[in-house]
Structure formats: structure tokens, C-alpha cells
Write an enzyme that holds these catalytic residues in place. Sequence first.
Site, PDB file in Angstrom:
ATOM      1  N   VAL A 182      42.981  76.184  29.409  1.00 40.14           N
ATOM      2  CA  VAL A 182      43.099  77.625  29.617  1.00 40.14           C
ATOM      3  C   VAL A 182      43.219  78.361  28.288  1.00 40.14           C
ATOM      4  CG1 VAL A 182      44.572  79.447  30.574  1.00 40.14           C
ATOM      5  CG2 VAL A 182      44.055  77.416  31.936  1.00 40.14           C
ATOM      6  N   VAL A 222      39.800  78.570  26.453  1.00 44.53           N
ATOM      7  CA  VAL A 222      38.882  79.550  27.036  1.00 44.53           C
ATOM      8  C   VAL A 222      39.410  80.972  26.867  1.00 44.53           C
ATOM      9  CG1 VAL A 222      37.840  80.356  29.195  1.00 44.53           C
ATOM     10  CG2 VAL A 222      37.940  77.904  28.689  1.00 44.53           C
ATOM     11  N   GLU A 223      40.711  81.139  27.015  1.00 42.47           N
ATOM     12  CA  GLU A 223      41.289  82.482  26.963  1.00 42.47           C
ATOM     13  C   GLU A 223      41.287  83.072  25.554  1.00 42.47           C
ATOM     14  OE1 GLU A 223      42.241  84.548  29.172  1.00 42.47           O
ATOM     15  OE2 GLU A 223      42.509  83.404  31.020  1.00 42.47           O
ATOM     16  N   SER A 224      41.695  82.292  24.565  1.00 39.96           N
ATOM     17  CA  SER A 224      41.930  82.882  23.239  1.00 39.96           C
ATOM     18  C   SER A 224      41.381  82.078  22.077  1.00 39.96           C
ATOM     19  CB  SER A 224      43.441  83.048  23.023  1.00 39.96           C
ATOM     20  OG  SER A 224      44.070  81.775  22.947  1.00 39.96           O
ATOM     21  N   TYR A 278      34.315  82.107  34.207  1.00 39.70           N
ATOM     22  CA  TYR A 278      35.589  81.593  33.690  1.00 39.70           C
ATOM     23  C   TYR A 278      35.980  80.268  34.338  1.00 39.70           C
ATOM     24  CZ  TYR A 278      40.654  81.449  32.868  1.00 39.70           C
ATOM     25  OH  TYR A 278      41.925  81.072  32.532  1.00 39.70           O
TER      26      TYR A 278
END
Length: 212
Positions: free
Chosen positions: A107, A110-112, A198
Site C-alpha cells: 500500500v 502504491v500510495e506514496s 489502484y
Amino acid sequence: MECVLKVHRRILFPLLVLAVSSLAAPAQAQIYAGVDRTTGAVVLSNFQTGDTPDVVINAPQPAPVMVAPTSVSVGFAPDPKRVQSIEPVIQKVAQETAVSPQLLHAVIEVESGYDPKAVSRKGAQGLMQLTPQTAQRFGVRNAFDPLENVRGGALYLKWLLDFFDGDLRLALAGYNAGETAVVRAGYRIPQINETLSYVPKVLSRLGKPVPG
């Protein structure tokens, strides 16, 4: 004056979300929802409490302050030094919350892209890109603090996995689009372009099959 309504989650929750969302709410009014752990009923209230943490109708909010804006770079392998620096945080949070470190890594990547100061165009902040509402919901005071941020994101993931009966795909969709959007979609991944992209990205990093 507080108003509370309880109904069975699985039978009426999708209908309630649609019905409540379609009401003409007064200016600045907010409606919150949660699940009674004893009865399994959905609780609706005009006050946010530990039993009703989720916003169903959201009053207009001021635009978020874009602190330390950066571009999130997730199209290539993350900087190994960043990954190494965040590893102790991930291991600590994984032990505290019983959320797998592999899921947290996926996560965060992918997020940051492992950037603790990342800010999205919508105002989501930090490693796990917490919105101000989610940060407040899970007790995060400083979303740019790696430990606080990862702990808040892990607690949200754990809540989502419980809410969606362990369905990782729906939990990830809820993390991206909000659990209400998943419920509105009939307990399926919402047809939102960002969410449709996502979920497979995170699953692929876990070696899981992507939705067909």
C-alpha cells in the site's frame, strides 16, 4: 439533539446509504454511521462517536491546506534507502496491529512511493496517504510522522478487512474510494477509474490475482 437509528447491516446497509445520501441535509449537517459490535446492526447518528465513526453525509469542508506538497512517484521502483528507513516502522506497526508487513509495504509503495512528505491533489498526506478525515478517525495528529501515519493506515486497513469479511479486494477498494462507495456498488469494486487501477496495483505487489 442526537438522533440514533439502528438496523441490520447486511440487509439494509446498502439501502440506508443510498436513502440517507439522497436526503436534502441542512447546511453543515453531517450523518455518521457505524456497526454495533454486539447486535451487528448499523448505527446512524448526527454525532460522531466511537460507535459511529464513518461519515455518510459530509458537510462542506474547507479546502485542505497543502503542506509540503510533493509529487507522488509510484511508476518505478522506490528508492531502496527510503524503503530501508521505513522498514522498522512497518515492522513495529505490523506487530501492533496484526496487519501483515507485506500488505503495508504494498500500500505504501502504491500510495506514496515511500515518501513520508507526499501530498496528493486531494490533500491526502504521508506514506499511506491519509485524508484529514481518516487521520482524525484513527487518532493521527501528524500525518507526516511516519509511525503515526503507518499506524493510522494500518488501523484503517484492519477495520476495512473486518468490515468486508476479510475480502482483500474490497478492503483495498474501500481504502482508495471509501467503504461507502464499495457498499453503494453492491459490495463490489466501484467503477471508478482510479480505484479500478489502484486495486490491481496493490494486489500485484502482493503476488495476488487481479480482478477479472
